[in-house]
Design a protein around this motif. Structure first.
Motif, PDB file in Angstrom:
ATOM      1  N   ASP A 194     142.129  15.885 -40.786  1.00 27.22           N
ATOM      2  CA  ASP A 194     141.488  16.512 -41.695  1.00 27.22           C
ATOM      3  C   ASP A 194     141.036  18.154 -40.761  1.00 27.22           C
ATOM      4  OD1 ASP A 194     139.508  17.796 -43.142  1.00 27.22           O
ATOM      5  OD2 ASP A 194     137.899  15.405 -43.345  1.00 27.22           O
ATOM      6  N   PHE A 195     141.439  18.981 -41.157  1.00 27.31           N
ATOM      7  CA  PHE A 195     140.422  20.515 -41.058  1.00 27.31           C
ATOM      8  C   PHE A 195     140.566  21.364 -42.765  1.00 27.31           C
ATOM      9  CE2 PHE A 195     143.833  19.879 -37.232  1.00 27.31           C
ATOM     10  CZ  PHE A 195     142.982  19.399 -36.346  1.00 27.31           C
ATOM     11  N   SER A 196     140.269  20.240 -43.306  1.00 24.89           N
ATOM     12  CA  SER A 196     139.631  21.365 -43.974  1.00 24.89           C
ATOM     13  C   SER A 196     138.112  21.644 -43.828  1.00 24.89           C
ATOM     14  CB  SER A 196     138.826  19.721 -45.214  1.00 24.89           C
ATOM     15  OG  SER A 196     138.522  19.283 -44.884  1.00 24.89           O
ATOM     16  N   GLY A 217     137.149  26.179 -40.965  1.00 27.68           N
ATOM     17  CA  GLY A 217     138.409  24.934 -41.678  1.00 27.68           C
ATOM     18  C   GLY A 217     139.119  25.559 -42.452  1.00 27.68           C
ATOM     19  N   ILE A 218     140.133  24.581 -43.209  1.00 26.44           N
ATOM     20  CA  ILE A 218     141.553  25.695 -44.328  1.00 26.44           C
ATOM     21  C   ILE A 218     140.580  25.388 -45.462  1.00 26.44           C
ATOM     22  CG2 ILE A 218     142.452  26.647 -42.503  1.00 26.44           C
ATOM     23  CD1 ILE A 218     144.197  23.447 -43.562  1.00 26.44           C
ATOM     24  N   ASP A 219     141.036  25.598 -46.371  1.00 31.67           N
ATOM     25  CA  ASP A 219     140.742  26.009 -48.020  1.00 31.67           C
ATOM     26  C   ASP A 219     141.600  24.934 -48.266  1.00 31.67           C
ATOM     27  OD1 ASP A 219     140.388  25.220 -51.029  1.00 31.67           O
ATOM     28  OD2 ASP A 219     139.782  27.900 -50.960  1.00 31.67           O
ATOM     29  N   PRO A 220     141.678  23.546 -48.632  1.00 36.55           N
ATOM     30  CA  PRO A 220     142.943  23.013 -49.137  1.00 36.55           C
ATOM     31  C   PRO A 220     143.501  23.050 -50.809  1.00 36.55           C
ATOM     32  CG  PRO A 220     141.015  21.426 -49.772  1.00 36.55           C
ATOM     33  CD  PRO A 220     140.577  22.565 -48.439  1.00 36.55           C
ATOM     34  N   ALA A 221     142.907  23.494 -51.337  1.00 34.16           N
ATOM     35  CA  ALA A 221     142.728  24.468 -52.668  1.00 34.16           C
ATOM     36  C   ALA A 221     144.092  25.260 -52.929  1.00 34.16           C
ATOM     37  CB  ALA A 221     140.906  24.970 -53.494  1.00 34.16           C
ATOM     38  N   VAL A 222     144.115  26.057 -51.232  1.00 40.05           N
ATOM     39  CA  VAL A 222     144.799  27.220 -51.443  1.00 40.05           C
ATOM     40  C   VAL A 222     146.093  27.149 -50.206  1.00 40.05           C
ATOM     41  CG1 VAL A 222     144.434  29.398 -50.068  1.00 40.05           C
ATOM     42  CG2 VAL A 222     142.496  29.206 -51.549  1.00 40.05           C
ATOM     43  N   TRP A 223     145.206  26.235 -49.047  1.00 35.62           N
ATOM     44  CA  TRP A 223     146.664  25.648 -48.125  1.00 35.62           C
ATOM     45  C   TRP A 223     146.919  24.526 -48.024  1.00 35.62           C
ATOM     46  CZ3 TRP A 223     149.245  29.334 -45.413  1.00 35.62           C
ATOM     47  CH2 TRP A 223     148.910  30.406 -45.168  1.00 35.62           C
ATOM     48  N   ASN A 224     148.089  24.102 -49.026  1.00 38.77           N
ATOM     49  CA  ASN A 224     147.953  22.740 -49.437  1.00 38.77           C
ATOM     50  C   ASN A 224     149.419  22.431 -49.911  1.00 38.77           C
ATOM     51  OD1 ASN A 224     148.998  20.319 -50.565  1.00 38.77           O
ATOM     52  ND2 ASN A 224     146.686  20.062 -51.364  1.00 38.77           N
ATOM     53  N   PRO A 225     150.582  22.166 -48.170  1.00 42.88           N
ATOM     54  CA  PRO A 225     152.090  22.144 -49.005  1.00 42.88           C
ATOM     55  C   PRO A 225     152.316  21.340 -50.424  1.00 42.88           C
ATOM     56  CG  PRO A 225     152.053  20.528 -47.094  1.00 42.88           C
ATOM     57  CD  PRO A 225     150.249  21.333 -47.360  1.00 42.88           C
ATOM     58  N   ALA A 226     151.672  20.707 -50.566  1.00 45.71           N
ATOM     59  CA  ALA A 226     152.212  19.143 -52.082  1.00 45.71           C
ATOM     60  C   ALA A 226     151.639  19.671 -53.249  1.00 45.71           C
ATOM     61  CB  ALA A 226     150.976  18.172 -52.340  1.00 45.71           C
ATOM     62  N   GLN A 285     155.145  28.904 -43.122  1.00 45.50           N
ATOM     63  CA  GLN A 285     154.098  27.553 -42.971  1.00 45.50           C
ATOM     64  C   GLN A 285     155.353  26.244 -43.223  1.00 45.50           C
ATOM     65  OE1 GLN A 285     152.337  27.600 -40.247  1.00 45.50           O
ATOM     66  NE2 GLN A 285     150.811  29.444 -40.744  1.00 45.50           N
ATOM     67  N   GLY A 286     155.491  26.082 -44.812  1.00 42.80           N
ATOM     68  CA  GLY A 286     156.136  25.711 -44.981  1.00 42.80           C
ATOM     69  C   GLY A 286     157.492  25.083 -44.995  1.00 42.80           C
ATOM     70  N   GLY A 287     157.847  26.526 -44.313  1.00 40.95           N
ATOM     71  CA  GLY A 287     159.881  26.268 -44.094  1.00 40.95           C
ATOM     72  C   GLY A 287     160.003  26.186 -42.931  1.00 40.95           C
ATOM     73  N   ALA A 288     159.523  27.170 -41.457  1.00 41.91           N
ATOM     74  CA  ALA A 288     159.739  26.546 -39.915  1.00 41.91           C
ATOM     75  C   ALA A 288     159.346  25.882 -39.401  1.00 41.91           C
ATOM     76  CB  ALA A 288     159.053  28.209 -39.803  1.00 41.91           C
ATOM     77  N   ASP A 289     159.837  25.719 -38.514  1.00 43.35           N
ATOM     78  CA  ASP A 289     160.026  23.794 -37.144  1.00 43.35           C
ATOM     79  C   ASP A 289     158.553  24.330 -36.717  1.00 43.35           C
ATOM     80  OD1 ASP A 289     162.407  23.378 -38.227  1.00 43.35           O
ATOM     81  OD2 ASP A 289     163.203  24.633 -37.645  1.00 43.35           O
ATOM     82  N   ALA A 290     158.708  25.705 -36.336  1.00 42.48           N
ATOM     83  CA  ALA A 290     157.117  25.887 -35.503  1.00 42.48           C
ATOM     84  C   ALA A 290     156.493  26.832 -35.206  1.00 42.48           C
ATOM     85  CB  ALA A 290     157.266  25.207 -33.698  1.00 42.48           C
ATOM     86  N   TYR A 319     150.943  21.975 -42.582  1.00 47.47           N
ATOM     87  CA  TYR A 319     152.408  22.054 -43.413  1.00 47.47           C
ATOM     88  C   TYR A 319     153.337  21.703 -42.641  1.00 47.47           C
ATOM     89  CZ  TYR A 319     150.470  25.547 -46.952  1.00 47.47           C
ATOM     90  OH  TYR A 319     149.655  25.131 -47.891  1.00 47.47           O
ATOM     91  N   GLY A 320     153.266  20.449 -41.148  1.00 47.83           N
ATOM     92  CA  GLY A 320     153.980  20.164 -40.734  1.00 47.83           C
ATOM     93  C   GLY A 320     154.728  21.018 -40.012  1.00 47.83           C
ATOM     94  N   CYS A 321     154.158  22.483 -39.649  1.00 50.42           N
ATOM     95  CA  CYS A 321     154.538  23.361 -38.965  1.00 50.42           C
ATOM     96  C   CYS A 321     153.799  23.249 -37.596  1.00 50.42           C
ATOM     97  CB  CYS A 321     154.144  24.476 -39.531  1.00 50.42           C
ATOM     98  SG  CYS A 321     155.727  26.506 -38.768  1.00 50.42           S
ATOM     99  N   VAL A 322     154.995  22.897 -36.341  1.00 49.87           N
ATOM    100  CA  VAL A 322     154.514  22.594 -35.102  1.00 49.87           C
ATOM    101  C   VAL A 322     153.714  23.828 -34.456  1.00 49.87           C
ATOM    102  CG1 VAL A 322     154.908  21.300 -32.895  1.00 49.87           C
ATOM    103  CG2 VAL A 322     155.231  20.383 -34.888  1.00 49.87           C
ATOM    104  N   PRO A 323     152.626  23.960 -33.828  1.00 47.81           N
ATOM    105  CA  PRO A 323     151.423  24.635 -33.349  1.00 47.81           C
ATOM    106  C   PRO A 323     152.267  24.749 -32.170  1.00 47.81           C
ATOM    107  CG  PRO A 323     150.121  23.612 -34.459  1.00 47.81           C
ATOM    108  CD  PRO A 323     151.112  22.766 -34.355  1.00 47.81           C
ATOM    109  N   VAL A 324     152.744  25.749 -31.465  1.00 52.44           N
ATOM    110  CA  VAL A 324     153.018  26.022 -29.810  1.00 52.44           C
ATOM    111  C   VAL A 324     152.104  27.017 -29.701  1.00 52.44           C
ATOM    112  CG1 VAL A 324     154.824  26.899 -28.338  1.00 52.44           C
ATOM    113  CG2 VAL A 324     155.428  25.060 -30.563  1.00 52.44           C
TER     114      VAL A 324
END
Length: 493
Positions: free
Chosen positions: A472-474, A261-270, A377-382, A402-407
């Motif tokens: 949900d990848f928490s 999972g990922i920690d939303p306290a560390v990885w959260n774009p909001a 992650q927060g600014g690139a597109d993919a 972060y809405g950075c689409v994985p390829v």
């Protein structure tokens, strides 16, 4: 150091107490995804009623933490040196640090010097960590009793072997984060490990006329986990098992895959302080400020075409040689690239040369910067992840969040976590990324062109982004699965 001949005394304590043994844990010491996992597990398991204590080596980087802790145990002779056990905290959770300055108080990284050369006594350093873990798990330290010892990767791989040699009632779990790293050493070192003679065989630590710490853990542990269900299946195949596929296949009933999972306290774009403009799935337009920041930091000419990013070790495993081969085509197709990473020198040189060929279209930073990785992650597109094998992968999870689409290549945890934007998935509005079969220039370039075409369709692209961000990848589900595994191990046979 005492020989392993009889169990150490057990203390009193509550049920489901886990000693998590590893060589890294974020935020104290990190070289890769292992640290993120080990650092996040205590909180994830606390929600499931599991009390986790983490044991780490006392690297120089941990000196401030050790200074704020207290000594609770001493070893007069642990592999030829004095050692102390220091009790401290890791993000509010119990932390134990093995303070053995002769082994761990050094310049450089956890495994080697500043030039990247492995320490020649790594066999001793991590045998000491494993032996200390076994001692602690069996109650050598008053007030610290454990039911489960959970070892992570080869650096902790001898811990289940020491537990088995002691014959005490502590259950063990061995987690493989990457089976390619096996902790292999010369068989002549076996007598110094203090293990019983029978463990010099294939039923113990022996591996192709040498020693493998990871193999020892896989052989001795009560349960084996990998960091994704697909990788748990893949490592039974010679193409992925790296010589250990026979052992994994023989123990198939004891092997399971639990996605990280990922920690939303560390990885959260909001809430991410590394972003000029925090945002949510409902405010994706705010990402534009972060995109502009990426362009500025990497010297990219502003434009409408997608910004691809790479945040990775630059190695063959990660498919970086294949990416380097198609960079001219990526630019010709209308893409740009912002790369952050380090690794093999020829690959570093290849990416730097591509940046020189395409100023304003390709920007490269050699090295690692945690804050910059968040900005990408927060600014690139993919984000491009063309790995040949990937036990789980965390960068694609960060990209989804972060809405950075994985390829990504269809392998391991990448296959388990990214839904390809094929026609059916797009129609059903469930797609989260682009998945390609095979790690070849043609396959990767086709995926890049698909990405560029989708990026030119704003509604479809936004749907990919929001689908990923709403997944949900928490650690919630992963924590439940680990807690269930521990519970099952503690059930009477």
């Amino acid at each position: 150091m005492a020989a392993l001949s009889s169990p150490l005394p057990s203390g009193e304590g509550a049920a489901t107490r886990v000693l998590s043994v590893a060589s890294e844990a974020y935020p104290l010491i990190k070289t890769g995804g292992l640290a993120d996992v080990v650092g996040a597990l205590p909180a994830a398991l606390a929600d499931q009623g599991v009390a986790t204590t983490t044991l780490l080596p006392g690297y120089r980087a941990l000196a401030p933490t050790m200074a704020n802790g207290r000594v609770i145990h001493e070893w007069p002779d642990l592999f030829g040196t004095e050692a102390r056990l220091i009790e401290a905290k890791l993000d509010g959770h119990p932390l134990l640090i093995l303070d053995a300055p002769a082994l761990f108080d050094r310049d450089g990284g956890p495994y080697g010097d500043a030039a990247g050369k492995d320490w020649n006594d790594n066999w001793r350093r991590f045998a000491a960590l494993a032996r200390a873990a076994a001692d602690i798990a069996h109650g050598a330290v008053k007030g610290h009793r454990f039911d489960i010892l959970h070892a992570h990767d080869w650096q902790a791989g001898l811990a289940p072997a020491y537990v088995r040699a002691l014959g005490a009632p502590v259950r063990t779990v061995m987690t493989v984060h990457n089976i390619a790293f096996q902790g292999r050493f010369d068989l002549s070192l076996f007598p110094a490990l203090g293990l019983p003679d029978w463990m010099a065989s294939i039923h113990g630590v022996e591996y192709y006329d040498g020693i493998s710490y990871l193999k020892a853990g896989l052989q001795a542990a009560d349960a084996i986990t990998t960091v994704s269900p697909t990788y748990a299946r893949e490592i039974r195949d010679p193409a992925f098992g790296m010589g250990l596929e026979g052992l994994i296949a023989a123990r198939a009933a004891d092997v399971s895959g639990i996605v990280n999972g990922i920690d939303p306290a560390v990885w959260n774009p909001a809430t991410d302080a590394a972003l000029p403009a925090p945002y949510t799935a409902d405010t994706l337009a705010d990402r534009a400020a972060n995109r502009a920041a990426v362009e500025k930091r990497f010297g990219l000419t502003p434009g409408d075409g997608p910004i691809f990013t790479v945040v990775s070790r630059l190695t063959w495993q990660k498919g970086m040689d294949v990416l380097a081969a198609v960079l001219d085509d990526l630019v010709a197709a209308g893409g740009r690239l912002a790369l952050l990473g380090s690794g093999d020198k020829p690959l570093e040189a290849a990416f730097l040369a591509a940046a020189d060929r395409h100023p304003g279209r390709i920007g490269v930073r050699i090295g690692y910067d945690e804050g910059l990785s968040h900005l990408l992650q927060g600014g690139a597109d993919a984000i491009l992840i063309p790995s040949r094998f990937e036990p789980c992968g965390l960068t694609q999870l960060y990209g989804l969040a972060y809405g950075c689409v994985p390829v990504v290549a269809r392998t391991g945890g990448l296959a388990d976590t990214v839904i390809d934007a094929n026609e059916a998935a797009l129609s059903a509005e469930v797609a989260t990324g682009i998945v390609h079969d095979g790690v070849t220039p043609d396959a990767l370039l086709h995926a890049i062109r698909r990405t560029i075409a989708l990026h030119a369709q704003p509604d479809a692209w936004k749907r990919l982004q929001t689908n990923g961000m709403n997944a949900d990848f928490s650690w919630r589900e992963s924590g439940r699965r680990y807690a269930r595994l521990y519970h099952d191990l503690m059930e009477p046979a």
